[in-house]
Motif scaffolding. Structure first.
Motif, PDB file in Angstrom:
ATOM      1  N   GLY A 217       0.760  -1.096  -0.017  1.00 43.94           N
ATOM      2  CA  GLY A 217       0.068  -0.187   0.062  1.00 43.94           C
ATOM      3  C   GLY A 217       0.864   1.286   0.023  1.00 43.94           C
ATOM      4  N   ALA A 218       2.162   1.201  -0.089  1.00 39.87           N
ATOM      5  CA  ALA A 218       3.001   2.394  -0.196  1.00 39.87           C
ATOM      6  C   ALA A 218       2.961   3.414  -1.386  1.00 39.87           C
ATOM      7  N   ILE A 219       3.212   4.447  -1.430  1.00 42.42           N
ATOM      8  CA  ILE A 219       3.131   5.241  -2.529  1.00 42.42           C
ATOM      9  C   ILE A 219       4.413   5.798  -2.813  1.00 42.42           C
ATOM     10  N   GLY A 238      11.255  12.529  -3.188  1.00 44.45           N
ATOM     11  CA  GLY A 238      12.474  13.263  -2.882  1.00 44.45           C
ATOM     12  C   GLY A 238      13.624  12.370  -3.292  1.00 44.45           C
ATOM     13  N   VAL A 239      14.731  12.652  -3.270  1.00 46.53           N
ATOM     14  CA  VAL A 239      15.987  12.298  -3.731  1.00 46.53           C
ATOM     15  C   VAL A 239      17.131  12.497  -2.437  1.00 46.53           C
ATOM     16  N   PRO A 240      17.447  11.635  -1.598  1.00 46.66           N
ATOM     17  CA  PRO A 240      16.816  10.276  -1.880  1.00 46.66           C
ATOM     18  C   PRO A 240      15.258  10.224  -1.055  1.00 46.66           C
ATOM     19  N   ALA A 241      14.536   9.341  -1.193  1.00 45.92           N
ATOM     20  CA  ALA A 241      13.200   9.285  -0.937  1.00 45.92           C
ATOM     21  C   ALA A 241      13.058   9.271   0.653  1.00 45.92           C
ATOM     22  N   LYS A 242      12.300  10.086   1.072  1.00 42.47           N
ATOM     23  CA  LYS A 242      11.888  10.105   2.570  1.00 42.47           C
ATOM     24  C   LYS A 242      10.310  10.177   2.816  1.00 42.47           C
ATOM     25  N   ILE A 243      10.193   9.662   3.850  1.00 44.67           N
ATOM     26  CA  ILE A 243       8.581   9.612   4.221  1.00 44.67           C
ATOM     27  C   ILE A 243       7.869  11.122   4.411  1.00 44.67           C
ATOM     28  N   ILE A 244       6.886  11.159   3.658  1.00 44.80           N
ATOM     29  CA  ILE A 244       6.016  12.640   3.655  1.00 44.80           C
ATOM     30  C   ILE A 244       4.900  12.377   4.785  1.00 44.80           C
ATOM     31  N   ARG A 245       4.250  10.936   4.787  1.00 51.18           N
ATOM     32  CA  ARG A 245       3.342  10.804   5.787  1.00 51.18           C
ATOM     33  C   ARG A 245       3.093   9.227   5.500  1.00 51.18           C
ATOM     34  N   ILE A 246       2.053   8.876   6.475  1.00 54.07           N
ATOM     35  CA  ILE A 246       1.593   7.579   6.444  1.00 54.07           C
ATOM     36  C   ILE A 246       0.295   7.528   6.163  1.00 54.07           C
ATOM     37  N   ARG A 247      -0.408   6.756   5.149  1.00 53.28           N
ATOM     38  CA  ARG A 247      -1.745   6.543   4.830  1.00 53.28           C
ATOM     39  C   ARG A 247      -2.686   6.136   6.050  1.00 53.28           C
ATOM     40  N   THR A 248      -3.628   6.607   6.539  1.00 57.40           N
ATOM     41  CA  THR A 248      -4.490   6.105   7.345  1.00 57.40           C
ATOM     42  C   THR A 248      -5.924   5.807   6.768  1.00 57.40           C
TER      43      THR A 248
END
Length: 248
Positions: A217-219, A238-248
């Motif tokens: 379920g990740a985006i 992003g580069v490198p990719a970082k967590i923006i938020r978690i789907r709830t």
């Protein structure tokens, strides 16, 4: 860490063409263990029908190409100029579509093979190469145009994964410790398989690198470069990719 055997590197195989061009070509297309009869059949089918346009081309490839494959299901659609290498290592299950100008190469897939499950769509100009590890694409997954999957230690895409165009999923690195020696001559290695969980959405131009696991379920945002594992239901960018938020 998995070392990649030099006989799996296509550059080294091509260098042998100076002494045995026919054997090298057979190794690259059908494998060194293929019989002469199988090789001739492969050459005839791909030469006569590989670029044949229109409905007749689709129909003849659907009827005749399964005889080359390890396994083939119902409803197969193979477009024009699709290159299939080492078809004896490839399984295409029911209702698989491979669009024009794509490459599907099972050369290093081993006993696990290059497996495309039911209702998968591979859009045009894609490249799937099992160089030194299997590839499995599970049911209902879609691979966008101009995307690349390269397996050095295994790649698995889960069920109903949505992949946009120009996505690059590639395992493998080169050693580079000896500064006096070309990088290409220092050997290749891999951290391990790339695993994409079910229901993941990967945006346009994203890059998934060696040994990464992406949770269910990740985006993955457009243009992201994923170098580390992504938790389930996380949105990263992003580069490198970082967590923006978690789907709830």
């Amino acid at each position: 860490m998995k070392e990649i055997s030099k006989d799996k590197v296509i550059r080294d195989k091509l260098s042998n063409a100076q002494t045995s061009p026919l054997r090298t070509y057979m190794d690259l297309t059908v494998g060194s263990n293929a019989t002469t009869g199988y090789f001739i059949k492969y050459e005839m089918l791909t030469f006569l029908f590989g670029s044949l346009s229109g409905g007749l081309g689709f129909l003849l490839r659907k009827k005749l190409y399964p005889g080359l494959l390890r396994q083939s299901g119902r409803g197969l659609i193979i477009g024009r100029n699709v290159v299939i290498r080492h078809p004896a290592n490839i399984e295409l299950h029911d209702n698989v579509t491979i669009d024009d100008n794509s490459l599907v190469d099972g050369r290093g897939a081993g006993d696990d093979g290059l497996v495309i499950e039911n209702n998968v769509i591979i859009n045009r100009n894609c490249m799937l190469q099992a160089k030194d590890g299997p590839i499995r694409i599970k049911s209902r997954t879609t691979l966008g145009s101009n995307s690349v999957i390269i397996s050095m230690a295994g790649v698995e895409l889960g069920e109903a994964v949505l992949i946009a165009g120009n996505v690059y999923i590639s395992a493998g690195n080169y050693h580079f410790d000896d500064k006096n020696k070309p990088v290409m001559d220092q050997g290749a290695w891999s951290k391990g398989p790339i695993i994409i969980g079910d229901h993941v959405w990967i945006g346009t131009g994203a890059v998934i690198l060696d040994g990464v696991t992406v949770g269910k379920g990740a985006i993955i945002g457009a243009g992201a470069v994923v170098t580390k594992d992504v938790p389930a239901n996380a949105i990263v960018a992003g580069v490198p990719a970082k967590i923006i938020r978690i789907r709830t």
